[in-house]
Structures are given as C-alpha cells and as structure tokens.
Design a protein around this motif. Sequence first.
Motif, PDB file in Angstrom:
ATOM      1  N   ALA A  56      -5.957   8.235  -5.062  1.00 38.26           N
ATOM      2  CA  ALA A  56      -4.621   8.654  -5.490  1.00 38.26           C
ATOM      3  C   ALA A  56      -4.469  10.143  -5.245  1.00 38.26           C
ATOM      4  O   ALA A  56      -5.359  10.923  -5.593  1.00 38.26           O
ATOM      5  CB  ALA A  56      -4.419   8.343  -6.968  1.00 38.26           C
ATOM      6  N   PRO A 107      -1.330   7.795   2.006  1.00 41.07           N
ATOM      7  CA  PRO A 107      -0.345   6.833   1.508  1.00 41.07           C
ATOM      8  C   PRO A 107       0.966   6.930   2.283  1.00 41.07           C
ATOM      9  O   PRO A 107       1.458   8.022   2.581  1.00 41.07           O
ATOM     10  CB  PRO A 107      -0.146   7.247   0.052  1.00 41.07           C
ATOM     11  CG  PRO A 107      -1.354   8.046  -0.302  1.00 41.07           C
ATOM     12  CD  PRO A 107      -1.760   8.733   0.960  1.00 41.07           C
ATOM     13  N   GLY A 108       1.508   5.784   2.635  1.00 38.78           N
ATOM     14  CA  GLY A 108       2.813   5.747   3.295  1.00 38.78           C
ATOM     15  C   GLY A 108       2.838   6.339   4.682  1.00 38.78           C
ATOM     16  O   GLY A 108       3.900   6.731   5.173  1.00 38.78           O
ATOM     17  N   ASN A 163       0.658  14.015  -8.019  1.00 38.43           N
ATOM     18  CA  ASN A 163       1.757  14.985  -8.005  1.00 38.43           C
ATOM     19  C   ASN A 163       1.541  15.905  -9.212  1.00 38.43           C
ATOM     20  O   ASN A 163       1.716  15.493 -10.357  1.00 38.43           O
ATOM     21  CB  ASN A 163       3.092  14.247  -8.105  1.00 38.43           C
ATOM     22  CG  ASN A 163       4.286  15.177  -8.063  1.00 38.43           C
ATOM     23  OD1 ASN A 163       4.266  16.256  -8.651  1.00 38.43           O
ATOM     24  ND2 ASN A 163       5.352  14.751  -7.401  1.00 38.43           N
ATOM     25  N   GLY A 204       6.243   8.091 -10.319  1.00 39.26           N
ATOM     26  CA  GLY A 204       5.911   9.120  -9.329  1.00 39.26           C
ATOM     27  C   GLY A 204       4.704   9.974  -9.669  1.00 39.26           C
ATOM     28  O   GLY A 204       4.536  11.057  -9.098  1.00 39.26           O
ATOM     29  N   LYS A 249      -2.324   0.765  -8.192  1.00 34.95           N
ATOM     30  CA  LYS A 249      -1.056   1.311  -7.706  1.00 34.95           C
ATOM     31  C   LYS A 249      -0.002   1.326  -8.816  1.00 34.95           C
ATOM     32  O   LYS A 249       0.716   2.304  -9.010  1.00 34.95           O
ATOM     33  CB  LYS A 249      -0.575   0.473  -6.519  1.00 34.95           C
ATOM     34  CG  LYS A 249       0.541   1.080  -5.696  1.00 34.95           C
ATOM     35  CD  LYS A 249       0.849   0.183  -4.502  1.00 34.95           C
ATOM     36  CE  LYS A 249       1.902   0.795  -3.595  1.00 34.95           C
ATOM     37  NZ  LYS A 249       1.371   1.950  -2.838  1.00 34.95           N
ATOM     38  N   MET A 270      -3.511   4.753  -2.086  1.00 35.72           N
ATOM     39  CA  MET A 270      -3.823   3.960  -0.897  1.00 35.72           C
ATOM     40  C   MET A 270      -5.299   3.556  -0.958  1.00 35.72           C
ATOM     41  O   MET A 270      -6.160   4.382  -1.256  1.00 35.72           O
ATOM     42  CB  MET A 270      -3.576   4.784   0.366  1.00 35.72           C
ATOM     43  CG  MET A 270      -3.593   3.998   1.655  1.00 35.72           C
ATOM     44  SD  MET A 270      -2.090   3.016   1.867  1.00 35.72           S
ATOM     45  CE  MET A 270      -2.306   2.484   3.585  1.00 35.72           C
ATOM     46  N   GLU A 288       1.144   4.999  -9.797  1.00 35.37           N
ATOM     47  CA  GLU A 288       2.414   5.361  -9.152  1.00 35.37           C
ATOM     48  C   GLU A 288       3.597   5.267 -10.105  1.00 35.37           C
ATOM     49  O   GLU A 288       4.729   5.579  -9.716  1.00 35.37           O
ATOM     50  CB  GLU A 288       2.641   4.489  -7.919  1.00 35.37           C
ATOM     51  CG  GLU A 288       1.677   4.805  -6.791  1.00 35.37           C
ATOM     52  CD  GLU A 288       2.088   4.208  -5.452  1.00 35.37           C
ATOM     53  OE1 GLU A 288       3.002   3.343  -5.442  1.00 35.37           O
ATOM     54  OE2 GLU A 288       1.513   4.605  -4.430  1.00 35.37           O
ATOM     55  N   ALA A 302       1.620   9.618  -8.857  1.00 32.31           N
ATOM     56  CA  ALA A 302       0.710   9.768  -7.713  1.00 32.31           C
ATOM     57  C   ALA A 302       1.141   8.835  -6.594  1.00 32.31           C
ATOM     58  O   ALA A 302       2.019   7.974  -6.771  1.00 32.31           O
ATOM     59  CB  ALA A 302      -0.727   9.454  -8.128  1.00 32.31           C
ATOM     60  N   ARG A 303       0.538   9.022  -5.435  1.00 31.53           N
ATOM     61  CA  ARG A 303       0.652   8.074  -4.323  1.00 31.53           C
ATOM     62  C   ARG A 303      -0.744   7.522  -4.057  1.00 31.53           C
ATOM     63  O   ARG A 303      -1.710   8.290  -3.988  1.00 31.53           O
ATOM     64  CB  ARG A 303       1.195   8.753  -3.070  1.00 31.53           C
ATOM     65  CG  ARG A 303       2.640   9.237  -3.212  1.00 31.53           C
ATOM     66  CD  ARG A 303       3.104   9.903  -1.928  1.00 31.53           C
ATOM     67  NE  ARG A 303       2.283  11.086  -1.630  1.00 31.53           N
ATOM     68  CZ  ARG A 303       1.984  11.483  -0.391  1.00 31.53           C
ATOM     69  NH1 ARG A 303       2.406  10.801   0.657  1.00 31.53           N
ATOM     70  NH2 ARG A 303       1.238  12.563  -0.205  1.00 31.53           N
TER      71      ARG A 303
END
Length: 551
Positions: free
Chosen positions: A284, A352-353, A287, A438, A431, A443, A435, A440-441
């Motif tokens: 992760a 991520p993303g 943010n 918002g 996740k 993967m 997440e 964290a992101r």
Amino acid sequence: MSETTERTDVLVIGSGFGGAVAAYHLAAGGAKVTVLERGPWLESEDFEHDYKLGSSYTRVFDFVVGDGMSVLGGNCVGGGSVVYFAAMPRAPRFVFERKGAIGRRMWPKSVSRDTLEPWYDRVEESLSVSRQGWEDVSYAGGLWAAACHRAGRTANPLAVAIDNSKCVNCNFMMAGCRFEAKHSLTSNYLPAAIAHGAEIRPLHEVQYLERTTEGGYRIHYNIVHDEDYRLRNGSGTIEAKIVVMAAGAAATPVILQRSEAHLGRMPHAVGRYFSGNGERLNTAILNEDKVAELLGLSRGEGELPYGANAIGRGPTVASWDRLDGSLPEYSRYSLEQLYFPPGLGTILAQAPGATGPAWFGREKREILRNWKSWLTIFSMTEDDNEGVFGPPPATGNAHRISQQMLGRGSLTYRPTDNTWHGWRQSDAEVKEILEKDGLARVMPWTNDLVGAYTVHPLASCRMGDDQHTSALDDTNELRGHPGIFVTDGSAVPGALTVNPAMTIAAVAERAMPGIVAAAQRRGVAVSYGAPTPNGRRGGRENSLPLLPASA
C-alpha cells in the motif's frame, strides 16, 4: 569400510528449528550428535545492516527460483531463525482438520491443536516467547491496527520471540540481529546442544544417504567454499545409527530424491504436496494527508504523519478475523503487517492503477520515490499443496547461479482455483481496508518475474496416516526407511494460515521421545527428559509421559 571411517550416533542435517530441537534433546540425553549445516556460522557482529549484494545477507539467505514458485529461506547456522521476523503464533484449531485436495484429513489423527498444545508450551518457554502489548508494536503495526479498526475489523499484537528491552527498532531483523534482541536458535537450542557435546559443522552440504552393512546410514557431503557456494573445498562421509533430516522443505526432499538410487524406493509423497503456506504480499502506498485526516496520526511539525517504512521491526500486528473454523476451506486467512526490506520488495511491488507495466517503468519509479510511505501486508491463506519437485540437481538443492544466495530449483507450482480463491479474497480485503476513503492505493506483488513466492515452505515430506499421500508416519519417521526422521517444515502437512515457526518447532519437540526410543533400539545410550535449553521445566510436565529422564 575402513576402520577409520568417521562415526556418530545421530547425524542431524540442518540447524534450523527442526534440526536444533533434535540436536539439543539427543545431545542432552547422552547421544553423540553431529550437525551438518550447509551455510556459514556467523556471529552477531557479522550481520551487516545494508542489504547490499555481497554483504552478510547474501550469505545467510537461499533464494531458489522454481517454475511458478520461488522460495526464500535461511542458509546459515540457525537456519530460518536467523532471518525470520520472530512472529510465533500457534496454528488455529481448524488447521489440523483441513482436508485439502485429497478430500480427507491431512494431519495424522494423533495430532491436533489439543495434543500439540503441551509441545507449543515447551517451545514458548524455550524461546522466551512473549505476548506483546500495544505499547510494544511498531509504528507501521499501529497504523495497520488503526486502519483495521476504522474499516470495522479487529487487529491484535503478535506473540514474538524478541527481547524488547534490547530491540533498537532498526528494522534489519531479516538480515540477522546485531543486537541479540531476536531469540534465534543461536541463543538457545544450539548453544545448549553444544554444551552437551554436540558438534556443529558449517558449510557442509549433504548430497545423499546410503545404508551401511550394520543397518545404519552413511551420509555423503560436500564442503562448500566459504565465499563462492558454487565451489567445493572437499567432500567426506560419516556414518550414523539415526539420521534427522531438517534441511528445510526446499532441500530435504531433494536430498531424499537423490538418495533413492542408494536407499531404494522413496514414499510417493517425497517431493510432492509442497505448500507455500498460501502466502501473498500487497503493498500500500499511503496518502500522508489522509493518514493525518482519517486516522488522526501525527509525528510532529515538518514530519510525515506516517513515513515509517524503515523504522521499527518486522510484523507486530495481525488481523485474524478470517481465522474462523466455521468458514469454508480456502476462505480462511490472516492479514499481517510486515516490513519487507529494499531489494526484492521494491522489485516485486507493483504500481497501483498503472496504465503500463506495473512493476517497472515511469509509474513504478514514481512510487519508489515515496518508499517511506509504503505499508506491506502479508496474507497467509490455504493453498492446495500443488508443488512438485522434479528430478534433483547433480549436487545441492538447486543449480546455484550466483556465488551466494541465488539458485534455480526443480520445484514446479501451478496454483489451483482453490489457491487463487484464497489469494483473491485476501487481496480484496486488504484493498477494502486500506483504500477506504482514499487512505492508500494497494496492489499485490507481481507473480510475473519469479512466480508465486514463499518464505515459509512446508509439506514436501509431510506426515500423515495415509501412506499414499504422506511421506512420514505420525512419529515423523520416513516410511520404509527406519531410522530416518524428518523434523523440519517439510513434515508439516499443509498451510497453517499463520507464521509456521512455532508449529514447526512444536512438531519437532513432539517427535523427540519417539526418536530417542528409536535410537535406544539401535543401541545408542540416550535418554529423554532434559529441561528447556534455558533450564526451565514447567512445560516439560505437561508433555508427559516421558522416557526415563536424563540426570
């Protein structure tokens, strides 16, 4: 054989949890014990805290790349205990009732959480395992707990084999503890074994076993060069009445496979039913603004609210909400906060993303700039024991590629739908927790480079009641080969859904009275009944009946 042939009562192969436990009890009981360890013998001052290639950590690790599964393990005196994170939970009760792919109970009927409990007690006493309070957890562990709480989950501090009064929160546990805060086997079972006369020989790599005319075993070994493990400094043989195999779940089956030409047919399960403990990793990228806003965390003016990836220690907090025996098999798992060091972690972590490749390129470079804001979550799920070892290499457990650490092995692993179900379900929960709003992101690590990966290999010579699906009986003796016992992680029948060190050691402790009895039948003057390595006897009383106690 010549009259000068070297002989010992008991030959122990490997000095990790399974080997150290055996070496101590047999030596304390009066047997002549010799331990052959493939890796080097390093002292605490030898551990370098840099994770640079060519430093001590490349000497103490064995990273074997297989086909679909890669295995990271210890390669030194003390084995995995030198590089483990010292998390010591006991396996959940439902684990011992698992059926897995064979459709019937994998564990022997004589082994359950209840029958293993007194042996867990002995290990906990021997390794001074403590149950941490919230004041002991790392900053990363505290953040994971706060995120779990906010998402409606629970979290708990882990039981660990760490002296918190000595821990300096350097986060280099995985490269060996310079400060002797981690209770590796080099601080308990192994020195106690040496005190009772056991001999430990580092850089001795066992190649194969054969029988002697007297009914014992002759062990053939190579002496490994101390800097370039691809080179040999000699070879030799040693005869023993009892052999304890504890080279690890990625090496014990390979040695036995290579021995088949000399010993005769091996049980079908040798080198089959390998489990990676269902392990999975997610990274992760937090943010930092959301960490402050949503979790109310702050580290002072001018500091990132989290920014703690390189501070603290290994896993200190886990979420065990899914360790519920009423849930269907393959949907039970634990989620554990974990510090994974730079190097392998930064390579396999995905962006991520990402619109392009997730594990390299521009977007990967961007998340590397924020490495202090990473939080890694380790999932331990239920897999299907789908690993199989192919024909063994000519020497060693793998074809060694580099001077140290890196090898190419014969393991093939093809995850089944059941295994993927557990991975995807645990990925989704990580996740969902991190997440939320918002924070964290997230993967999962890529499988594209080295396949799936495990730091806790299990079950490649597993114990059980069914001779067709287990290599060992319920005393840990190799079927069809009396006098050979297996006490490392390869004896554990399947994934545990938690860190396995505690269970591996408890299974080894449980095997000891039977191994002592077998040695006695072969003429070894040995008894069972020694206290724990630190002299405590409380746990011993609960594991009766014992053989006649040693003085």
